[in-house]
Design a protein around this motif. Structure first.
Motif: not given
Length: 497
Positions: A295-312
């Motif tokens: 989340f921090v690395g993506a400058n608080f973009e929500l899509a990357p962190v949710l994508s990571q979670l839902f694919k895990s």
């Protein structure tokens, strides 16, 4: 109901295998309000990466709901007669609730998230009582649901609904109101007592002053008045200057990025994966820390962190299935989506009403902290309410077109539905489709099988089958499916997703 300890130890790395039917159903129940047999079949065999990318891209590209004709109305647009004005406002609210509820049914992740955020950035319609503000607020939720969280925080704080709900419209430079400043940190970004002091709240309240011009007609857009802003120096998180609204957001995300990421990722984890994120039996904290770094690395973009979670692997672990108690909207909308029964706006309006009776009134959470979800949805009265209303829902579908119950069963059972003479063979896959992990044990399956057979003379089923019976041809088969669904809707497993 059993309390589920979070024993999930799977990692955040991407799930590499093809998804089975149960995993695809899990994905759609968490990212939306479930899905039809056809949608689940289409997703079965896909990789998590491919299916999640599709759902996220759909969510990102969806336009918000179109503006209603009253989107910019103020009080002068309503009848002078108070009763007539009240009736018109209520009709507009009903219209918007119906439009949004249909969007929940149709738009999977985007409006699953907009609904989630409405319980994070809480406002209550009863407090501000202005339909134009309700539209603006909903539009902000939908536009930002999967966007940049920093932008989201900035925009939601200046919606008229929020300015009225948390007293921003009364926050004058000579008499600061601390309400929004407190909730900005405690509920919206950092968590209770996490990384801020009472002095930070006091100084932030001063920086947020000036949005107090409310117009003379009522229900007008709140404007900023620089003369009502505290222009003196303020110190927030150790930074001193003549700060205003935008400065508060900048300082917050610059000085407290890790605290924000941890807080928000924990809320997302508890909503989408498991309500218990602090039990030592699993590795939830490791997962949340990994999400926060993304989340921090993506400058608080929500899509990357949710994508990571839902694919895990963690998301698809068996310990993640069937461990969240359905909200009232899940109870009703899941059965609508899974059966794909025909419904009308009247049906959806009934679901809105039933959900309100079970404590989840649309656009009106219980307080500023929102619905606490999960176990708070379950008590004796609410359980009885779920049973009785679900029986009414299923009965209305049956009265509308009973043959759709046969069609639903055939869609699930395929060739067995056409040829098998054993009703138990037919009932089992229906049970496993409706319940996230099936029934607890074989004896429970036998009780469900008996419910499925209960309308038929038992002599037909001596030995478990009769060659004269098939789901495809037996006249009473639609009623048998109705009886089975009614039975399942009263089981503890049905209350879970």
């Amino acid at each position: 109901m059993e309390y589920f300890i979070n024993c999930n130890t799977s990692p955040l790395s991407e799930y590499a295998g093809a998804l089975n039917q149960q995993q695809v159903q899990h994905l759609y129940r968490r990212l939306g309000f479930s899905a039809s047999v056809q949608t689940i079949n289409a997703g079965t065999g896909q990789t998590a990466g491919a299916l999640v990318d599709t759902l996220i891209n759909q969510a990102i590209n969806l336009a918000p709901l179109p503006a209603p004709v009253w989107a910019n109305w103020n009080n002068s647009n309503y009848p002078a007669d108070e009763d007539a004005a009240r009736q018109l406002r209520r009709a507009q609210q009903d219209e918007w609730e119906l439009a949004y509820a249909n969007s929940l049914l149709n738009n999977n992740l985007r409006d699953r998230l907009s609904f989630f955020w409405s319980n994070h950035f809480v406002t209550e319609l009863d407090i501000y009582d202005c339909n134009a503000y309700l539209y603006e607020y909903t539009n902000c939720l939908q536009r930002n649901a999967l966007g940049n969280f920093r932008t989201f925080v900035s925009e939601i704080g200046l919606t008229n609904a929020m300015l009225y709900y948390l007293d921003g419209v009364y926050n004058n430079g000579n008499n600061p109101n601390e309400n929004y400043a407190r909730e900005l940190y405690e509920l919206f970004s950092l968590g209770d007592g996490n990384g801020y002091t009472e002095e930070d709240i006091i100084e932030t309240a001063k920086a947020l002053t000036g949005y107090v011009e409310r117009g003379e007609l009522g229900c007008e857009t709140v404007m900023f008045n620089p003369e009502r802003h505290d222009a003196g120096p303020k110190t927030i998180f150790g930074q001193t200057g003549n700060w205003g609204y935008d400065d508060v957001i900048n300082i917050l995300f610059t000085e407290r990025p890790n605290e924000i990421a941890e807080f928000i990722c924990r809320k997302l984890y508890e909503f989408f994966v498991h309500p218990d994120s602090r039990d030592d039996a699993g590795n939830a904290q490791t997962i949340i820390s990994g999400m926060a770094a993304t989340f921090v690395g993506a400058n608080f973009e929500l899509a990357p962190v949710l994508s990571q979670l839902f694919k895990s692997e963690h998301f698809y672990d068996d310990d993640a299935l069937g461990v969240i108690i359905k909200s009232p909207y899940d109870v009703y909308f899941n059965i609508m989506k899974e059966t794909d029964f025909a419904y009308s706006d009247t049906t959806v309006a009934t679901m809105i009403n039933y959900s309100g009776l079970l404590s989840q009134r649309l656009f009106d959470p219980v307080d500023v902290a929102g619905w606490q979800r999960d176990r708070s949805w379950i008590n004796t009265n609410f359980m009885i309410g779920r049973w009785l209303t679900m029986e009414d829902v299923l009965d209305s579908f049956y009265q509308g077109d009973n043959e759709q119950f046969r069609t639903f069963g055939l869609d699930i059972t395929g060739n067995d539905g056409l040829t098998s003479n054993n009703p138990d063979v037919i009932a089992r896959p229906i049970i496993d489709f409706i319940l996230p992990k099936g029934l607890l044990n074989e004896s429970q399956y036998q009780l469900a099988f008996a419910a499925f057979r209960s309308d038929i003379d038992p002599t037909y089923y001596e030995g478990g089958n009769d060659e004269t019976w098939t789901l495809a041809t037996w006249p009473q088969a639609p009623f048998q499916v109705f009886l089975l669904l009614t039975y399942l809707s009263r089981q503890p497993e049905y209350q879970l997703k």
